[in-house]
Design a protein around this motif. Structure first.
Motif, PDB file in Angstrom:
ATOM      1  N   CYS A 125       0.840  -1.199   0.000  1.00 53.20           N
ATOM      2  CA  CYS A 125       0.000   0.000   0.000  1.00 53.20           C
ATOM      3  C   CYS A 125       0.869   1.239   0.000  1.00 53.20           C
ATOM      4  CB  CYS A 125      -0.947   0.004   1.206  1.00 53.20           C
ATOM      5  SG  CYS A 125      -0.126   0.120   2.808  1.00 53.20           S
ATOM      6  N   ALA A 127       0.844   5.629   1.031  1.00 51.55           N
ATOM      7  CA  ALA A 127       0.196   6.623   1.882  1.00 51.55           C
ATOM      8  C   ALA A 127      -0.476   7.701   1.035  1.00 51.55           C
ATOM      9  CB  ALA A 127       1.224   7.261   2.806  1.00 51.55           C
ATOM     10  N   THR A 138      -5.211   5.408   8.820  1.00 57.89           N
ATOM     11  CA  THR A 138      -4.007   5.068   9.580  1.00 57.89           C
ATOM     12  C   THR A 138      -4.059   5.755  10.941  1.00 57.89           C
ATOM     13  OG1 THR A 138      -2.639   6.967   8.930  1.00 57.89           O
ATOM     14  CG2 THR A 138      -2.768   5.112   7.376  1.00 57.89           C
ATOM     15  N   SER A 142      -4.112   4.604   3.874  1.00 56.89           N
ATOM     16  CA  SER A 142      -3.331   3.643   3.102  1.00 56.89           C
ATOM     17  C   SER A 142      -4.183   3.203   1.916  1.00 56.89           C
ATOM     18  CB  SER A 142      -2.953   2.426   3.946  1.00 56.89           C
ATOM     19  OG  SER A 142      -2.072   2.796   4.981  1.00 56.89           O
TER      20      SER A 142
END
Length: 277
Positions: free
Chosen positions: A12, A14, A161, A167
């Motif tokens: 993943c 950010a 998160t 994510s």
């Protein structure tokens, strides 16, 4: 760091917001409404909410229907969408934007198959995949051959998160047949057990999940093993969790294992042990 946390950077990326979700099109939201029904209920009457189902309906978990998670079809960018986004950032859910060939019912059926999984001990485990910490741990720890099968029908998935970002997860199309039954591996089970602790550490230290040292997570797990689970007690031990050398930490574990002490007493004794090192 634990294997599943190391996988986060690989699976993943950010994002500061959900701008990648296409405005005006539908998005699906998995909501853990049981944890805050008074906050979640108004979402059902907001503009942009198209439809919803209760994910335990029609499953062996139907006796828990009122406490079960919701799956909502919401127009991205609408009033309902912004409300759902805020709820998710309170650890109450996560979102996805499935491809056009999937509908609310097909996604519900896909997710329902994941709530109860065969576990490594020959039994079955209830999976709280509506919780962002648990879903994040599962996506990071599931074998690669299964990961694509889990994620592909959902297409783009976004999980909140601990530090207020998101994510973004996406998988290529599966290259192998789907297993007849989904099941937990030992690694997945370990990730689920560590997920709450890792989330708490990320919030308290400001470190991203993927940057948490393995040692911190394991030490926090030891505290939980000996009954120290409340945030106010763990906060008092955070410096030792982060900074103690191996000899000091061994003395701390010896203190944690003293029988007949309350969590508060254990915490106080550990503080004394570390301060007098």
């Amino acid at each position: 760091m634990p294997g599943w946390l190391n996988q986060l950077a690989k699976r993943c990326r950010a994002a500061d917001n959900l701008s990648e979700m296409v405005t005006g099109q539908r998005g699906l939201v998995v909501l853990d409404q049981r944890r805050s029904p008074e906050q979640c209920r108004p979402l059902l009457s907001l503009a942009g909410k198209r439809d919803f189902v209760t994910l335990f309906a029609g499953t062996p978990l139907s006796p828990l229907l009122e406490a079960g998670p919701w799956l909502l079809d919401i127009e991205v960018g609408s009033e309902a969408w912004h409300c759902a986004e805020k709820l998710c950032q309170q650890r109450l859910g996560w979102v996805c934007q499935p491809p056009a060939d999937q509908n609310l019912q097909s996604i519900a059926d896909h997710l329902r198959a994941l709530f109860v999984l065969d576990d490594p001990h020959g039994g079955k485990s209830l999976i709280n995949l509506q919780q962002p910490s648990a879903w994040t741990a599962l996506l990071a720890s599931v074998p690669a051959s299964v990961y694509s099968h889990w994620l592909n029908p959902l297409d783009r998935v976004a999980t909140p998160t601990p530090l207020g970002q998101w994510s973004i997860w996406q998988a290529d199309a599966p290259t192998s047949p789907a297993p007849e039954r989904w099941q937990l591996t030992a690694d997945m089970e370990a990730a689920l057990k560590e997920s709450q602790q890792a989330w708490w550490l990320s919030e308290r230290t400001g470190k991203h999940l993927s940057a948490l040292p393995d040692q911190w997570v394991k030490r926090l797990g030891k505290c939980a093993q000996y009954g120290i689970t409340k945030g106010r007690h763990l906060a008092r031990l955070l410096t030792a969790i982060q900074q103690a050398d191996e000899d000091s930490w061994q003395r701390i574990e010896d203190t944690l294992s003293v029988p007949h002490l309350s969590a508060k007493q254990r915490t106080t004794e550990v503080e004394k042990t570390y301060d007098n090192r």
